[in-house]
Motif scaffolding. Structure first.
Motif, mmCIF file in Angstrom:
data_model
loop_
_atom_site.group_PDB
_atom_site.id
_atom_site.type_symbol
_atom_site.label_atom_id
_atom_site.label_comp_id
_atom_site.label_asym_id
_atom_site.label_seq_id
_atom_site.Cartn_x
_atom_site.Cartn_y
_atom_site.Cartn_z
ATOM 1 N N ALA A 130 0.818 -1.217 0.000
ATOM 2 C CA ALA A 130 0.000 0.000 0.000
ATOM 3 C C ALA A 130 0.853 1.269 0.000
ATOM 4 O O ALA A 130 0.407 2.328 -0.442
ATOM 5 C CB ALA A 130 -0.937 0.000 1.211
ATOM 6 N N GLY A 168 3.986 -16.054 8.138
ATOM 7 C CA GLY A 168 2.600 -16.104 7.666
ATOM 8 C C GLY A 168 2.401 -17.122 6.556
ATOM 9 O O GLY A 168 1.358 -17.115 5.893
ATOM 10 N N ASP A 169 3.385 -17.977 6.324
ATOM 11 C CA ASP A 169 3.335 -19.002 5.259
ATOM 12 C C ASP A 169 3.027 -18.399 3.890
ATOM 13 O O ASP A 169 2.202 -18.911 3.131
ATOM 14 C CB ASP A 169 2.285 -20.082 5.599
ATOM 15 C CG ASP A 169 2.688 -20.887 6.831
ATOM 16 O OD1 ASP A 169 3.812 -21.419 6.841
ATOM 17 O OD2 ASP A 169 1.893 -20.949 7.787
ATOM 18 N N PHE A 170 3.697 -17.301 3.579
ATOM 19 C CA PHE A 170 3.437 -16.622 2.317
ATOM 20 C C PHE A 170 4.410 -16.992 1.190
ATOM 21 O O PHE A 170 4.225 -16.576 0.054
ATOM 22 C CB PHE A 170 3.500 -15.100 2.511
ATOM 23 C CG PHE A 170 2.340 -14.539 3.278
ATOM 24 C CD1 PHE A 170 1.074 -14.517 2.724
ATOM 25 C CD2 PHE A 170 2.515 -14.046 4.563
ATOM 26 C CE1 PHE A 170 -0.010 -13.998 3.426
ATOM 27 C CE2 PHE A 170 1.443 -13.529 5.275
ATOM 28 C CZ PHE A 170 0.176 -13.506 4.711
ATOM 29 N N ASP A 190 -7.662 1.974 -0.874
ATOM 30 C CA ASP A 190 -8.496 1.717 0.299
ATOM 31 C C ASP A 190 -7.843 0.644 1.166
ATOM 32 O O ASP A 190 -6.934 -0.063 0.739
ATOM 33 C CB ASP A 190 -9.905 1.286 -0.127
ATOM 34 C CG ASP A 190 -10.933 1.528 0.991
ATOM 35 O OD1 ASP A 190 -10.576 2.129 2.030
ATOM 36 O OD2 ASP A 190 -12.085 1.102 0.829
ATOM 37 N N LEU A 191 -8.345 0.567 2.370
ATOM 38 C CA LEU A 191 -7.897 -0.462 3.300
ATOM 39 C C LEU A 191 -9.137 -1.217 3.755
ATOM 40 O O LEU A 191 -9.876 -0.750 4.613
ATOM 41 C CB LEU A 191 -7.206 0.182 4.511
ATOM 42 C CG LEU A 191 -6.814 -0.765 5.640
ATOM 43 C CD1 LEU A 191 -5.573 -1.567 5.264
ATOM 44 C CD2 LEU A 191 -6.555 -0.004 6.926
ATOM 45 N N GLN A 223 -11.029 -4.117 5.684
ATOM 46 C CA GLN A 223 -10.763 -5.007 6.815
ATOM 47 C C GLN A 223 -11.101 -6.419 6.345
ATOM 48 O O GLN A 223 -12.249 -6.787 6.202
ATOM 49 C CB GLN A 223 -11.610 -4.591 8.030
ATOM 50 C CG GLN A 223 -11.277 -3.206 8.566
ATOM 51 C CD GLN A 223 -9.845 -3.092 9.115
ATOM 52 O OE1 GLN A 223 -9.213 -4.092 9.474
ATOM 53 N NE2 GLN A 223 -9.313 -1.869 9.159
ATOM 54 N N LYS A 248 -11.892 -9.511 6.818
ATOM 55 C CA LYS A 248 -12.337 -10.481 7.814
ATOM 56 C C LYS A 248 -13.255 -11.553 7.238
ATOM 57 O O LYS A 248 -13.434 -12.592 7.833
ATOM 58 C CB LYS A 248 -13.012 -9.753 8.979
ATOM 59 C CG LYS A 248 -11.954 -8.958 9.732
ATOM 60 C CD LYS A 248 -12.429 -8.275 10.964
ATOM 61 C CE LYS A 248 -11.236 -7.592 11.627
ATOM 62 N NZ LYS A 248 -11.589 -6.567 12.547
ATOM 63 N N HIS A 270 -0.543 -8.369 -0.027
ATOM 64 C CA HIS A 270 -0.641 -9.774 0.381
ATOM 65 C C HIS A 270 -1.430 -9.947 1.671
ATOM 66 O O HIS A 270 -2.032 -10.967 1.898
ATOM 67 C CB HIS A 270 0.746 -10.409 0.501
ATOM 68 C CG HIS A 270 1.529 -10.006 1.706
ATOM 69 N ND1 HIS A 270 2.125 -8.770 1.849
ATOM 70 C CD2 HIS A 270 1.825 -10.682 2.847
ATOM 71 C CE1 HIS A 270 2.757 -8.720 3.022
ATOM 72 N NE2 HIS A 270 2.592 -9.850 3.638
ATOM 73 N N TRP A 271 -1.438 -8.878 2.516
ATOM 74 C CA TRP A 271 -2.238 -9.000 3.758
ATOM 75 C C TRP A 271 -3.195 -7.845 3.939
ATOM 76 O O TRP A 271 -4.186 -7.960 4.628
ATOM 77 C CB TRP A 271 -1.327 -9.139 4.976
ATOM 78 C CG TRP A 271 -0.622 -7.866 5.358
ATOM 79 C CD1 TRP A 271 0.343 -7.234 4.637
ATOM 80 C CD2 TRP A 271 -0.835 -7.076 6.529
ATOM 81 N NE1 TRP A 271 0.745 -6.098 5.289
ATOM 82 C CE2 TRP A 271 0.050 -5.980 6.468
ATOM 83 C CE3 TRP A 271 -1.686 -7.197 7.637
ATOM 84 C CZ2 TRP A 271 0.102 -4.992 7.448
ATOM 85 C CZ3 TRP A 271 -1.621 -6.220 8.618
ATOM 86 C CH2 TRP A 271 -0.728 -5.135 8.517
ATOM 87 N N GLN A 272 -2.913 -6.713 3.308
ATOM 88 C CA GLN A 272 -3.847 -5.593 3.387
ATOM 89 C C GLN A 272 -3.503 -4.564 2.319
ATOM 90 O O GLN A 272 -2.422 -4.578 1.752
ATOM 91 C CB GLN A 272 -3.819 -4.939 4.761
ATOM 92 C CG GLN A 272 -2.517 -4.199 5.043
ATOM 93 C CD GLN A 272 -2.618 -3.283 6.257
ATOM 94 O OE1 GLN A 272 -3.450 -3.499 7.125
ATOM 95 N NE2 GLN A 272 -1.781 -2.275 6.314
#
Lengths: 425, 399
Positions: free
Chosen positions: B178, B219-221, B273-274, B276, B278, B386-388
């Motif tokens: 980001a 994180g096993d990425f 954007d971010l 969430q 979930k 990859h995560w956010q």
């Protein structure tokens, strides 16, 4: 009636909420009382062993704990506390629904030693390298450390907790970071992108490696005993800065929309300026031109003449080079008016909160405007004869203050200044 | 619904591009490699992990002083080099008047470790050597004093200022993928609003680092064992870290025209954007919302920095399926995952493709990427971290 604008025709940016945490305490009230009483937050480090370190004191925030401990976790908690206070004061938006973007000044994030040691012990060998650590890193055992040690993790947490809008920005301009966060917020409001912005600076990074790193660059004071007397800005016997932790948060708003919602105006960010020094990674250009240019850009941005500044909240780190350079450059910018400007460095008491410093000192500058009282520079016993500032030495001074310049200079040639006023100029 | 622009927003041109990566350096080398379908991976050095190593580069060409090179770790050298290429390409290298007021936003990670020092301390700890001052003493004795400066995130920008003289403003954004989306977004907004005339924007990443592999392995990425294109990794999602530096010079049209600069393309929009993340499908929705802000038609071209990790890649595929008439290219297959550098790389390839009047061929056996003839006049650039973090840009031909 047309919208109120500044001298350059832009929306006026005001502050409607502030929050602060330093080694002196949590909250504006506690900090201001101690700051104006000349109390020091510097103490001998107890968080980790200090054996073998040249510098053994810091402005740690010991009254806040996070479990499991990490500097990143502490930075996050400090930011959360300061932001909570700022939002409560601003009373803007709804709970967890801040109506604007987040700009966060934060120390670079990395895996820390407690976690690295834990990983090393998981290898199960006594002689090993990263390839062995890699073999035990995956599979879910350390998943939480991925999240914790992402650069964006603190901003992400704050964005979720406080409901800021859009993509939150985490930034570093080294010791100028806090000022840069405020500058980014000011620019967004001036562009009309947002009516409000949350600008936060945080730093909880007093840990062994961070102290060693600054120590190896000979940047830290080694006057460990007593720790309270270590940070001596503008003194002849100053010998470096004192690392410290803290956070400062500010709610910035477009003046027009702040007035429309009946918000109390705490002050105005009248001007911001920035100019990069390309001379050296850690030293300022000997001619001081980038710092001079930075201050002049800031004055121009605020539409003010040097004579209109009546207090300088100095970067004042207490390193031999910074304070001398700061005096020499300020003298060029302010000329004959300089003796009339009381100068003080909060770092004498709270230490250098690095990534947070620009935000912490902006909050202190606004409190100075509010109370018409300038916090002292403590430990000012032996003035440096080469620094002819009117230093507010050792005791707070009541004064008429209408416009404060707050300076921040950092490694990597980062220079940023802010001008804060009580009323729109 | 198109995001409204403020009245009088300035047009912003991409007038300089600098790339160095696993495919080589410079625009011609990259264009040739892309058209040849070249991919450069190393599956031995960090086996079973796969990386896209930096192609051999003579750093002297952009960082003439050896002393400067010694003060940097690899990620900073890669970035400083790519920044120099971008300034050359914009025709502003050495132009002190312009460089002295050029704004810079760098997206950076940092923290490159001294692997040997870490390993030695950890091994000693494992042998039971843990007296109270042990860690302090080892760090005091073993750390190279200037290593810190090679680790600080804002010192890539610092080095670019020192080596190339870019010294208007200097801001470093952090936060993985980001960070560079926001760097481009803020630089564009500043120029559009007249807060800046010309800006250098970009990032650098050294993917050949075991300390980074450890961080992402938490994180096993990481992609292991066998390389495959990002769209083909579903069962064993993962990214192969890549080394790359990519910088762009963004400039107000008037400013570029006044100095006779030749543009590659224009940068029309950057949105971010971010979400969430979930629930499954959150990223699909986030990308769809960003898409609406771009206001593009129902067919065209899209370059994505899709990572290959799950579940975000599947979410992105679901988004792409809603726009079947767009020809897609994934930079992650070609360059690996270069974190902060991925989005600038997408912008660079979009501008390059527009300026060369063609899109490079697909590199994907799954059929998600298809051939596309003709000259693209609009390319959407997509980034989903990859995560956010999600973002999108629109790069267009100048008419």
């Amino acid at each position: 009636m047309s919208a109120p604008r500044d001298k350059l025709g832009r929306p006026i940016v005001v502050v409607t909420g502030m929050g602060i945490v330093t080694s002196l305490g949590a909250g504006k009230q506690d900090n201001w009382a101690k700051l104006t009483a000349g109390e020091s937050g510097i103490r001998t480090v107890t968080r980790f062993p200090i054996d073998g370190l040249k510098t053994t004191m810091a402005g740690t925030v010991d009254f806040v704990t996070v479990d499991p401990f990490s500097s990143t976790g502490l930075s996050e908690r400090l930011a959360e506390m300061a932001t909570g206070e700022a939002l409560e004061q601003a009373a803007i938006g709804a709970k967890a629904d801040f109506p604007g973007p987040l700009f966060l000044a934060v120390a670079p994030v990395e895996v820390e030693w407690p976690q690295r040691l834990e990983l090393g012990r998981a290898v199960g060998k006594t002689e090993f390298g990263y390839e062995d650590m890699l073999r035990v890193s995956g599979g879910g055992r350390f998943t939480a450390y991925h999240r914790r040690f992402m650069f964006g993790s603190i901003a992400s947490h704050l964005a979720e907790t406080f409901g800021t809008k859009g993509s939150p920005i985490s930034l570093s301009t080294a010791c100028a970071s806090g000022a840069t966060a405020i500058q980014l917020g000011v620019e967004a409001i001036r562009r009309g992108e947002a009516d409000a912005a949350l600008c936060v600076g945080t730093d909880g990074s007093v840990n062994p490696e961070a102290m060693v790193r600054f120590s190896l660059l000979s940047a830290l004071s080694t006057q460990n005993d007593p720790p309270q007397a270590a940070s001596r800005p503008f003194s002849k016997n100053r010998d470096g800065f004192v690392m410290a932790e803290g956070a400062g948060a500010m709610v910035l708003e477009n003046y027009e929309s702040a007035i429309a919602r009946g918000a109390k105006i705490l002050g105005v960010v009248a001007g911001c300026g920035e100019l990069t020094d390309s001379f050296h990674r850690t030293r300022s250009s000997p001619d001081g031109k980038p710092i001079i240019g930075c201050m002049r850009k800031t004055l121009a941005d605020a539409g003010l003449e040097p004579e209109q500044i009546d207090h300088i909240n100095a970067h004042g780190t207490a390193t031999p080079e910074n304070d001398k350079m700061e005096y020499n450059t300020t003298a060029v910018v302010f000329g004959d008016h300089l003796p009339k400007i009381p100068v003080s460095s909060n770092k004498s008491m709270v230490g250098h909160t690095i990534s947070a410093a620009g935000a912490v000192e902006a909050v202190f500058s606004l409190l100075t405007l509010e109370h018409q009282r300038i916090p002292p520079t403590i430990n000012y016993e032996i003035p440096d004869p080469a620094i002819l500032f009117d230093v507010v030495g050792n005791k707070a001074r009541d004064a008429k203050v209408t416009a404060v310049m707050s300076n921040s200079f950092g490694f990597g040639g980062q220079n940023a200044s802010l001008i804060l006023t009580r009323e729109p100029v | 619904m198109t995001e409204p622009k403020s009245a009088g927003a300035k047009e912003v041109w991409i007038t300089g591009i600098g790339i160095v990566s696993s495919l080589g350096e410079g625009l011609d080398a990259h264009w040739d490699a892309l058209n040849a379908g070249k991919i450069n991976i190393d599956d031995k050095r960090f086996a079973p992990y796969i990386v896209h190593p930096l192609a051999p580069v003579t750093f002297d060409a952009q960082i003439p002083k050896k002393g400067d090179q010694r003060q940097m770790e690899a990620w900073q050298r890669i970035g400083t080099y790519a920044a120099g290429l971008a300034l050359d390409s914009a025709g502003v290298k050495g132009n002190k008047e312009i460089l002295g007021r050029m704004d810079m936003i760098v997206a950076a990670g940092g923290g490159e470790r001294d692997i040997a020092v870490d390993a030695s301390i950890l091994s000693a700890d494992a042998k039971g050597n843990s007296s109270p001052g042990f860690l302090n003493e080892r760090l005091m004795n073993d750390l190279r004093p200037t290593l810190f400066l090679a680790q600080l995130s804002n010192l890539l920008a610092g080095n670019i200022a020192i080596v190339h003289g870019v010294c208007g403003t200097s801001r470093t954004f952090m936060g993985e993928e980001a960070a560079s989306i926001d760097a481009a977004r803020i630089a564009l907004a500043r120029i559009e609003a007249g807060q800046s005339d010309i800006a250098l924007v970009g990032a650098a990443h050294n993917g050949e680092r075991s300390d980074l592999l450890v961080l992402y392995e938490f994180g096993d990425f990481n992609l292991t064992e066998k390389f495959s294109p990002v769209w083909q990794r579903e069962d064993r999602g993962g990214f192969a870290l890549g080394s790359a530096g990519c910088f762009l010079v963004l400039e107000a049209r008037e400013h570029a025209e006044a100095r006779g600069a030749k543009p590659y393309a224009k940068l029309t929009k950057v949105v971010a954007d971010l979400a969430q993340r979930k629930q499954p499908g959150t990223v699909t929705k986030s990308l769809e919302a960003l898409w609406l802000k771009l206001g593009v038609g129902d067919s065209g071209t899209l370059i994505t920095g899709a990572t290959g990790v799950e579940p975000v890649t599947s979410d992105e595929k679901a988004f792409l399926r809603q726009h079947p008439r767009f020809a897609v290219r994934a930079t992650g297959t070609i360059f690996g995952h270069t974190l902060e550098t991925q989005f600038p790389l997408g912008l660079a390839l979009a501008a390059l493709s527009i300026s060369r009047g063609a899109l490079f061929p697909p590199n994907d056996p799954t059929g998600l990427e298809v051939e596309k003839a003709g000259s693209p006049d609009q390319i959407v650039v997509v980034g989903a971290g990859h995560w956010q973090g999600e973002g999108m840009a629109l790069v267009e031909a100048i008419k």
